[in-house]
Design an enzyme around this catalytic site. Structure first.
Site, PDB file in Angstrom:
ATOM      1  N   ASP A 203       0.830  -1.212   0.000  1.00 53.90           N
ATOM      2  CA  ASP A 203       0.000   0.000   0.000  1.00 53.90           C
ATOM      3  C   ASP A 203       0.861   1.258   0.000  1.00 53.90           C
ATOM      4  O   ASP A 203       1.964   1.256   0.554  1.00 53.90           O
ATOM      5  CB  ASP A 203      -0.911  -0.024   1.233  1.00 53.90           C
ATOM      6  CG  ASP A 203      -2.082   0.930   1.084  1.00 53.90           C
ATOM      7  OD1 ASP A 203      -2.343   1.399  -0.042  1.00 53.90           O
ATOM      8  OD2 ASP A 203      -2.734   1.222   2.095  1.00 53.90           O
TER       9      ASP A 203
ATOM     10  N   HIS B 244       2.448   3.560  -8.979  1.00 52.33           N
ATOM     11  CA  HIS B 244       2.295   2.117  -9.246  1.00 52.33           C
ATOM     12  C   HIS B 244       3.523   1.575  -9.975  1.00 52.33           C
ATOM     13  O   HIS B 244       3.963   0.458  -9.705  1.00 52.33           O
ATOM     14  CB  HIS B 244       1.019   1.861 -10.059  1.00 52.33           C
ATOM     15  CG  HIS B 244      -0.239   2.152  -9.289  1.00 52.33           C
ATOM     16  ND1 HIS B 244      -0.439   1.723  -7.995  1.00 52.33           N
ATOM     17  CD2 HIS B 244      -1.377   2.833  -9.626  1.00 52.33           C
ATOM     18  CE1 HIS B 244      -1.634   2.126  -7.578  1.00 52.33           C
ATOM     19  NE2 HIS B 244      -2.210   2.814  -8.540  1.00 52.33           N
TER      20      HIS B 244
ATOM     21  N   LEU C 153      10.763 -20.714  -5.190  1.00 49.47           N
ATOM     22  CA  LEU C 153       9.869 -19.722  -4.583  1.00 49.47           C
ATOM     23  C   LEU C 153       8.516 -19.796  -5.278  1.00 49.47           C
ATOM     24  O   LEU C 153       8.449 -19.739  -6.505  1.00 49.47           O
ATOM     25  CB  LEU C 153      10.444 -18.302  -4.748  1.00 49.47           C
ATOM     26  CG  LEU C 153       9.509 -17.147  -4.352  1.00 49.47           C
ATOM     27  CD1 LEU C 153       9.221 -17.163  -2.848  1.00 49.47           C
ATOM     28  CD2 LEU C 153      10.107 -15.785  -4.733  1.00 49.47           C
TER      29      LEU C 153
END
Ligand code: FPP
Length: 250
Positions: free
Chosen positions: A12, A29, A123
């Protein structure tokens, strides 16, 4: 040092990062996408086996149309750009959420990214897009109800294990550590079922300002936590001299 096996992150603060620089939200972003790479690098370096990122919530569809459209372009571009490197580094990519709401091109790109990296185990990178925790639980309940209606399942067979097996990420350990950047102290409809016993860690740092030292702070805080899973300190700490003998709930 105890490391989380699975890290879940709410990224955020992109919009505020851009506003503070008097730039359009989209610049934030884009800077956020760079922080995603840093976070993946850190998990690979530290040997964390699963990373789940909240990239777009079911509620984010309500944002202004131009921001939603630009975010879609950013996701598409990031997948095109990064898939080769992720593949090379042994990262398995999966998307969770209602992908039927995305354009056919984006859905196809998600599917091909998943297929290309499906064999990797170093991962697991789970990207939550058009995801909501309540929607996740409702979909699991619907799938059980369908089995009951078809006569494949008796209602009394439904328990936490069975419902949990129909929830997103059921094949991975639940997140051990949750990180939210940007200063808000909320879960915001992320992984509601999966976060039941996750350790929560919050920072005021805005997502694009993420660096390795912030992630290390979170990992250090996690290592220092006593996880009791509803038991007492004496039950979970082998050395009774160090046990927290409180009887409080969690
Ligand atoms: C929340 O910040 C962030 C988002 C809704 C988008 C997250 C997207 C990225 C980090 C970009 C790239 C991601 C991938 C997986 C390639 P906000 O816009 O709510 O920030 P604010 O609270 O400051 O307005």
């Amino acid at each position: 040092m105890t490391l989380p096996r699975h890290l879940a992150v709410i990224m955020d603060g992109n919009g505020r990062w851009a506003s503070r620089r008097r730039r359009p939200r989209m610049i934030g972003h884009r800077a956020g996408a760079r922080a995603v790479n840093l976070c993946i690098d850190h998990c690979l370096e530290r040997g964390i086996g699963a990373l789940t990122l909240f990239a777009f919530s079911s509620e984010n569809w309500g944002r202004p149309e131009d921001e939603v459209g630009a975010l879609m372009k950013l996701f598409m571009g990031a997948m095109e750009r990064e898939v080769e490197e992720l593949d090379r580094r042994g990262v398995r990519v999966r998307f969770i959420g209602d992908r039927s709401r995305f354009s056919p091109a984006l859905q196809a790109r998600m599917a091909s990214t998943e297929a290309r990296t499906a064999q990797h185990r170093r991962l697991s990178l789970n990207i939550a897009v058009s995801y909501g925790g309540r929607q996740d639980i409702a979909a699991a309940a619907r799938s059980l109800a369908e089995d009951v209606a078809a006569g494949r399942l008796q209602p009394e067979q439904i328990d936490e294990t069975l419902l949990g097996s129909r929830i997103a990420l059921a094949d991975q350990p639940p997140p051990d550590l949750f990180i939210r950047t940007g200063g808000d102290l909320r879960i915001s409809n992320f992984l509601l079922w999966q976060l039941a016993y996750t350790e929560l860690w919050f920072t005021d740092t805005l997502w694009p300002d993420l660096d390795a030292s912030i992630l290390d702070q979170a990992l250090d805080a996690f290592a220092a936590r006593e996880r009791r899973f509803g038991l007492t300190g004496a039950q979970v700490t082998p050395d009774p001299a160090q046990a927290d003998t409180d009887t409080h709930i969690a």
